[in-house]
Design an enzyme around this catalytic site. Structure first.
Site, PDB file in Angstrom:
ATOM      1  N   ASP A   3      -1.468  -8.545   0.203  1.00  0.00           N
ATOM      2  CA  ASP A   3      -0.276  -8.610  -0.639  1.00  0.00           C
ATOM      3  C   ASP A   3       0.086 -10.051  -0.949  1.00  0.00           C
ATOM      4  O   ASP A   3       0.448 -10.382  -2.085  1.00  0.00           O
ATOM      5  CB  ASP A   3       0.905  -7.926   0.061  1.00  0.00           C
ATOM      6  CG  ASP A   3       0.668  -6.443   0.293  1.00  0.00           C
ATOM      7  OD1 ASP A   3      -0.102  -5.837  -0.471  1.00  0.00           O
ATOM      8  OD2 ASP A   3       1.250  -5.899   1.249  1.00  0.00           O
TER       9      ASP A   3
ATOM     10  N   HIS B 299       0.213   0.129  10.216  1.00  0.00           N
ATOM     11  CA  HIS B 299      -1.121   0.494   9.742  1.00  0.00           C
ATOM     12  C   HIS B 299      -2.052   0.804  10.910  1.00  0.00           C
ATOM     13  O   HIS B 299      -3.256   0.928  10.724  1.00  0.00           O
ATOM     14  CB  HIS B 299      -1.735  -0.637   8.912  1.00  0.00           C
ATOM     15  CG  HIS B 299      -0.900  -1.072   7.770  1.00  0.00           C
ATOM     16  ND1 HIS B 299      -0.197  -2.251   7.762  1.00  0.00           N
ATOM     17  CD2 HIS B 299      -0.624  -0.460   6.588  1.00  0.00           C
ATOM     18  CE1 HIS B 299       0.467  -2.360   6.615  1.00  0.00           C
ATOM     19  NE2 HIS B 299       0.233  -1.288   5.891  1.00  0.00           N
TER      20      HIS B 299
ATOM     21  N   GLY C 174       0.811  -1.201   0.000  1.00  0.00           N
ATOM     22  CA  GLY C 174       0.000   0.000   0.000  1.00  0.00           C
ATOM     23  C   GLY C 174       0.848   1.256   0.000  1.00  0.00           C
ATOM     24  O   GLY C 174       1.994   1.265   0.441  1.00  0.00           O
ATOM     25  N   SER C 175       0.288   2.342  -0.509  1.00  0.00           N
ATOM     26  CA  SER C 175       0.944   3.640  -0.420  1.00  0.00           C
ATOM     27  C   SER C 175       0.879   4.150   1.018  1.00  0.00           C
ATOM     28  O   SER C 175       0.212   3.584   1.873  1.00  0.00           O
ATOM     29  CB  SER C 175       0.253   4.630  -1.360  1.00  0.00           C
ATOM     30  OG  SER C 175       0.346   4.200  -2.697  1.00  0.00           O
ATOM     31  N   GLY C 176       1.596   5.245   1.265  1.00  0.00           N
ATOM     32  CA  GLY C 176       1.557   5.860   2.586  1.00  0.00           C
ATOM     33  C   GLY C 176       2.729   5.527   3.462  1.00  0.00           C
ATOM     34  O   GLY C 176       2.734   5.893   4.645  1.00  0.00           O
ATOM     35  N   HIS C 177       3.749   4.838   2.911  1.00  0.00           N
ATOM     36  CA  HIS C 177       4.881   4.397   3.727  1.00  0.00           C
ATOM     37  C   HIS C 177       6.230   4.899   3.220  1.00  0.00           C
ATOM     38  O   HIS C 177       7.267   4.385   3.625  1.00  0.00           O
ATOM     39  CB  HIS C 177       4.928   2.868   3.774  1.00  0.00           C
ATOM     40  CG  HIS C 177       3.720   2.225   4.362  1.00  0.00           C
ATOM     41  ND1 HIS C 177       3.322   2.451   5.649  1.00  0.00           N
ATOM     42  CD2 HIS C 177       2.817   1.357   3.823  1.00  0.00           C
ATOM     43  CE1 HIS C 177       2.217   1.735   5.897  1.00  0.00           C
ATOM     44  NE2 HIS C 177       1.894   1.072   4.797  1.00  0.00           N
TER      45      HIS C 177
END
Length: 336
Positions: free
Chosen positions: A111, A221, A55-58
């Protein structure tokens, strides 16, 4: 929610556009697809490909480690959400040079499911060999007797580095996968959270934590940690993290390690260094030497305040792979 963005639904696309605008000489999109980032660095013909996804955001994980001596490709989903199996398969195809592709990623259900499908697809449709290695370095997410349930967090950066160096050295797919597994056997991570983060399309904090509290072992998360305590000093945080990690991976006098103090998005570098100062003192008192410390933001969680500590126990092979030169827009290691 107060963020420097335009429309929440454009957050990932515009992040990728920013990366290409800034680093388009080093990385590129696959056929203009803003979900798939590929390396532009020169590489050896026939090199084993290495890819990841999440996921994005990392940032810098995962996109930031596409480069020379690291990853060949990365595909991302929405914030904290897995990309599709179809995007993963397209990326694997783009990164295969005839000798197979290592699929190296964190142990998260979406994932894992999508990469399994992607690997089956490229095997059947394109005859591309893949090896899958899951990162499971978060000691807070499961006890040692259930280590296969552990999450993959900042320790994956060391795994990217080890696998990337092995691939640059001309190793086979099986040997590159073995280097990644060998690194991961010697990597442990644990974090603390001081505040939550906000997913743009949700618009409110992922969890709540009081101003005078700290959560030990929280995931990137917002997954629950081990316990909530009253706020601790930097030294107490360092002591707690070192204790938890060394209980799981004992260290002895004469051992050599690399240490990563990783900010989660909103922790000043000064605070990270204060924690590292105590980690360094604790390990030195144990007779453990530190090689190539990493202090900074390597795997974040949007604007979460807090940090994680990763310790990688070194041997001759791992020290060599770690010290080998690597270059990407977000990570550069010049071997001097």
């Amino acid at each position: 929610m107060k963020k420097l963005m335009n429309q929440p639904e454009h957050f990932v696309k515009e992040t990728m556009e920013g990366i290409i605008a800034a680093y388009g000489d080093k990385v590129r999109l696959l056929n203009g697809d803003y979900r798939i980032l590929l390396s532009n660095y020169e590489t050896r013909p026939g090199k084993v490909g290495i890819v990841t996804a999440g996921g994005s955001g990392h940032l810098p994980v995962f996109l930031g480690y596409v480069g020379q001596g690291l990853l060949d490709g990365c595909t991302v989903g929405n914030v904290f959400a897995s990309p599709s199996a179809a995007k993963m398969a397209d990326m694997i195809r783009a990164c295969d040079r005839g000798n197979g592709v290592l699929v190296l990623f964190g142990n998260y259900g979406g994932d894992r499911m999508n990469f399994e499908l992607a690997c089956e697809t490229v095997d059947m449709e394109d005859d591309i060999r893949t090896e899958m290695v899951l990162v499971k370095d978060d000691v807070a997410s499961a006890p040692a007797c259930e280590k296969d349930r552990r999450r993959g967090v900042a320790g994956m950066v060391y795994a990217f580095k080890a696998a990337g160096a092995a691939a640059e050295n001309g190793k086979t797919l099986e040997e590159v996968a073995a280097a990644a597994r060998h690194a991961l056997e010697n990597i442990r991570t644990m974090g603390v959270a001081l505040s939550s983060c906000t997913v743009p399309q949700v618009g409110e904090p992922t969890f709540s934590i009081a101003e005078d509290e700290i959560e030990i072992g929280m995931g990137i998360h917002g997954e629950p940690g081990l316990e909530v305590r009253k706020m601790m000093t930097a030294d107490q945080v360092a002591e707690t993290l070192v204790q938890k990690i060394t209980e799981d991976m004992p260290l002895e006098s004469g051992d050599e390690v690399s240490v990563m103090v990783n900010g989660l998005g909103a922790t000043p570098l000064e605070e990270q260094l204060i924690v590292y100062r105590r980690v360094h003192a604790l390990l030195t008192q144990m007779g453990v030497r530190i090689f190539m410390p990493h202090i900074g933001e390597y795997a974040t969680s949007m604007e979460m305040a807090g940090l994680s500590l990763t310790i990688m126990k070194l041997d001759g092979e791992l020290k060599g792979l770690l010290s080998q030169t690597a270059r990407s827009p977000f990570y550069t290691n010049y071997n001097k």
